[in-house]
Every structure is written in C-alpha cells, then in structure tokens.
Write a protein that holds these residues in place. Sequence first.
Motif, PDB file in Angstrom:
ATOM      1  N   GLY A  79       0.783  -1.227   0.000  1.00  0.00           N
ATOM      2  CA  GLY A  79       0.000   0.000   0.000  1.00  0.00           C
ATOM      3  C   GLY A  79       0.808   1.267   0.000  1.00  0.00           C
ATOM      4  O   GLY A  79       0.247   2.351   0.170  1.00  0.00           O
ATOM      5  N   MET A  80       2.113   1.168  -0.185  1.00  0.00           N
ATOM      6  CA  MET A  80       2.963   2.349  -0.254  1.00  0.00           C
ATOM      7  C   MET A  80       3.350   2.639  -1.708  1.00  0.00           C
ATOM      8  O   MET A  80       3.432   1.726  -2.520  1.00  0.00           O
ATOM      9  CB  MET A  80       4.219   2.163   0.602  1.00  0.00           C
ATOM     10  CG  MET A  80       3.907   1.839   2.050  1.00  0.00           C
ATOM     11  SD  MET A  80       5.386   1.623   3.060  1.00  0.00           S
ATOM     12  CE  MET A  80       4.669   0.933   4.559  1.00  0.00           C
ATOM     13  N   THR A  81       3.583   3.901  -1.989  1.00  0.00           N
ATOM     14  CA  THR A  81       3.847   4.338  -3.352  1.00  0.00           C
ATOM     15  C   THR A  81       5.234   4.953  -3.432  1.00  0.00           C
ATOM     16  O   THR A  81       5.609   5.761  -2.586  1.00  0.00           O
ATOM     17  CB  THR A  81       2.807   5.365  -3.811  1.00  0.00           C
ATOM     18  OG1 THR A  81       1.499   4.815  -3.643  1.00  0.00           O
ATOM     19  CG2 THR A  81       3.010   5.731  -5.272  1.00  0.00           C
ATOM     20  N   VAL A  82       5.985   4.557  -4.462  1.00  0.00           N
ATOM     21  CA  VAL A  82       7.335   5.075  -4.679  1.00  0.00           C
ATOM     22  C   VAL A  82       7.315   6.028  -5.864  1.00  0.00           C
ATOM     23  O   VAL A  82       7.050   5.616  -7.002  1.00  0.00           O
ATOM     24  CB  VAL A  82       8.344   3.936  -4.924  1.00  0.00           C
ATOM     25  CG1 VAL A  82       9.744   4.516  -5.164  1.00  0.00           C
ATOM     26  CG2 VAL A  82       8.364   2.967  -3.750  1.00  0.00           C
ATOM     27  N   ASN A  83       7.561   7.308  -5.606  1.00  0.00           N
ATOM     28  CA  ASN A  83       7.669   8.324  -6.648  1.00  0.00           C
ATOM     29  C   ASN A  83       9.137   8.699  -6.821  1.00  0.00           C
ATOM     30  O   ASN A  83       9.906   8.709  -5.854  1.00  0.00           O
ATOM     31  CB  ASN A  83       6.862   9.565  -6.270  1.00  0.00           C
ATOM     32  CG  ASN A  83       5.403   9.235  -6.006  1.00  0.00           C
ATOM     33  OD1 ASN A  83       4.612   9.065  -6.919  1.00  0.00           O
ATOM     34  ND2 ASN A  83       5.041   9.142  -4.728  1.00  0.00           N
ATOM     35  N   VAL A  84       9.508   9.026  -8.032  1.00  0.00           N
ATOM     36  CA  VAL A  84      10.904   9.324  -8.345  1.00  0.00           C
ATOM     37  C   VAL A  84      11.000  10.707  -8.968  1.00  0.00           C
ATOM     38  O   VAL A  84      10.274  11.014  -9.925  1.00  0.00           O
ATOM     39  CB  VAL A  84      11.508   8.271  -9.295  1.00  0.00           C
ATOM     40  CG1 VAL A  84      12.952   8.634  -9.640  1.00  0.00           C
ATOM     41  CG2 VAL A  84      11.444   6.882  -8.668  1.00  0.00           C
TER      42      VAL A  84
END
Length: 331
Positions: A221-226
């Motif tokens: 449920g976690m989101t990785v943005n770059v």
Amino acid sequence: MDLMQNFHLLRPGWLLALPLLWGTSFWLARRNSGDGDWKQLVDSDLLPGLLLASDSKRNWTPWPWLALAWTIAVLALSGPSWQKETSVAFRGTEEWALILDLSPSMAASDVKPNRFTRARYALDDILNSAKDARVSLIAFSDEPYTVTPMTDDVATIRALLPPLSPNIMPSAGDNVAPALEQAEKLIRQGGANKGQIIVLTDGFSDPAAAFVAAKKLKSQGMTVNVVAIGTPAGAPLSKQDGSFVQNAQGTLKMASLDVELLQQLASAGGGRYVELSQLPDLLTNLQARSEQTGKVNAEKNIQVQHWLDGGVWLLPFLLLASAFLARRGWL
C-alpha cells in the motif's frame, strides 16, 4: 461519589513544592517576629518588660496569608481535574518519506549550481506542500541514514537541509534499495500502513534489489515516486578536491542520468516519475490524495476525551489571598 472517584491531579509533581514553601513561610515569620534577636540575649521573663509596646497593626502578620497564597497556587498548578470533555479530533494520516541521493554523482553540475543543491531546493518545495502530512527524511549513498524520523515539524527538517552534501557521507556508494527499506520502517514507526515515498536521485547501482524493494512497498500500500535530478547528457564526475574523475583510459568519467532506470523504479513502486520541471504536478497530486484522506477521516467522526484542568477555578481564591498580602502596615 462520581466527583470523588474521578478527582485526580494532572500534574501531581507540583505538590513537592509545598513543604519547601511552607518552610519558607515559617522561616520568614520567625525571622520577622517582633522580638527580633533579643530573646537570645535577654531572659524570657524580663524581655516583655523591656520591649516597647507594639502597634496594634503588628498583631496581624502576612505570613499565614503568604503560605495560603502559595498553597493555592501550587494546587492550581497541580491540575485538579474531575470531569472529561469530548471533542472531535483529526490528524492527517498521510506519511511522506523523502529519500535524498547523496552519492558522489550528485556533485555533478549539469544543473546549476549542482545536483544536490537543486535536490535540496526540491525538498524545500515538497516540505511547503506537506501541510497535514507527516514527513521524514533519509539520505543515502552506500547505506541509508535517517536525518529525521516521522514528524509534522517541517521547520526542523528545513533547517537540516543546507549541510546536506555528498561530502558529509562517510563512504561512497549508490544503493537505493536499503533506503527504500528504511523508508518503510519509518512509515510504520509513525503508526501508518500506507504512505508516499519520494526519491530524489540521479540513478543507483543496485537496480535488481531496488525493483524488488519497490514492488514490495507497492504490495503493502505504499507508493514510490521518483524525482530525477540531472540531465541525460550529464556532466564530468568531480572529486572533493575539485578535480575530475578519470577512467583507466584517462578520459573524464561522466555522471549521466539514466531516465529509463528511474522510470522503471517508479513503475515498480506504483508511483510517478517526474523531472524537476514537473515537480509541481507531482505535489499537486500528492496534496489531492492528502485532502481525500482528510475527508475520509472527517466522515469517521473520530472523537477523543481529555480531562479538563480545574486549576482555573482556584484563581479567584489566589487573587483574594494576594489582596490580603497587599495590606498596608504588614512589615
């Protein structure tokens, strides 16, 4: 009966001051007694005949009133409480874990003045957009280092940004996977199961481990943005002394931006890949998600109870006792 059962002190430690204050009042009363120090020199039977008749006003002393005022003040500070108040509470549950790349390649100057400085500027913009979100900051090279745990005090994080540079890292490296794992720990330590992870980097040297870590975060449920820092053309990689790094053939080693690698990391983490110029779009999206979370929490109508501090009701009695201390002719 309910009053007796519920009555307690919110800050009982203040009661420890009472013996000291009472002792001070007693000492002042003895020190300022009408006999002064003559009783140590004159026989107690003769002393009343030698003393001048005192003014009737001096039959009253302020010391009992001083002890009473101090007692009331201490009781008020101790926080007597006997009733609760129910109120609606809301705290934003959004957790933002910011990951800053401080590998040697971040010293490249293809974006002015250099990559790590531009990354600090981007972090400042992100902190301005955090609002109700709680934020943590991680810096990484070969290993991750927690700069701040989850907090809503963005001013403290902002104050720690200027010293951040590749020069402060104890060892060189470029491994983002351990930093992603550290971000997960900070989010969970903050009491949340979901969160936004924002990685500011120009690349990394552990793609296999990084993709696995990003996919794991997405499944939880976690989101990785770059956020990409740098340009595809890159710039010569410099050392701490200002000279440029050369390869075995004696040519300059370039610090280029691998756009495809960063896009794959964002895709594996279920987030977005943006360049510095696109950062406002990402922040707008994150703010919208945070506001949506706030609406959901508001609909839940979360209520909390807290004890009311009844010390305020002792203030009129304290003022009354203080008024008697202002009587003329006490001393």
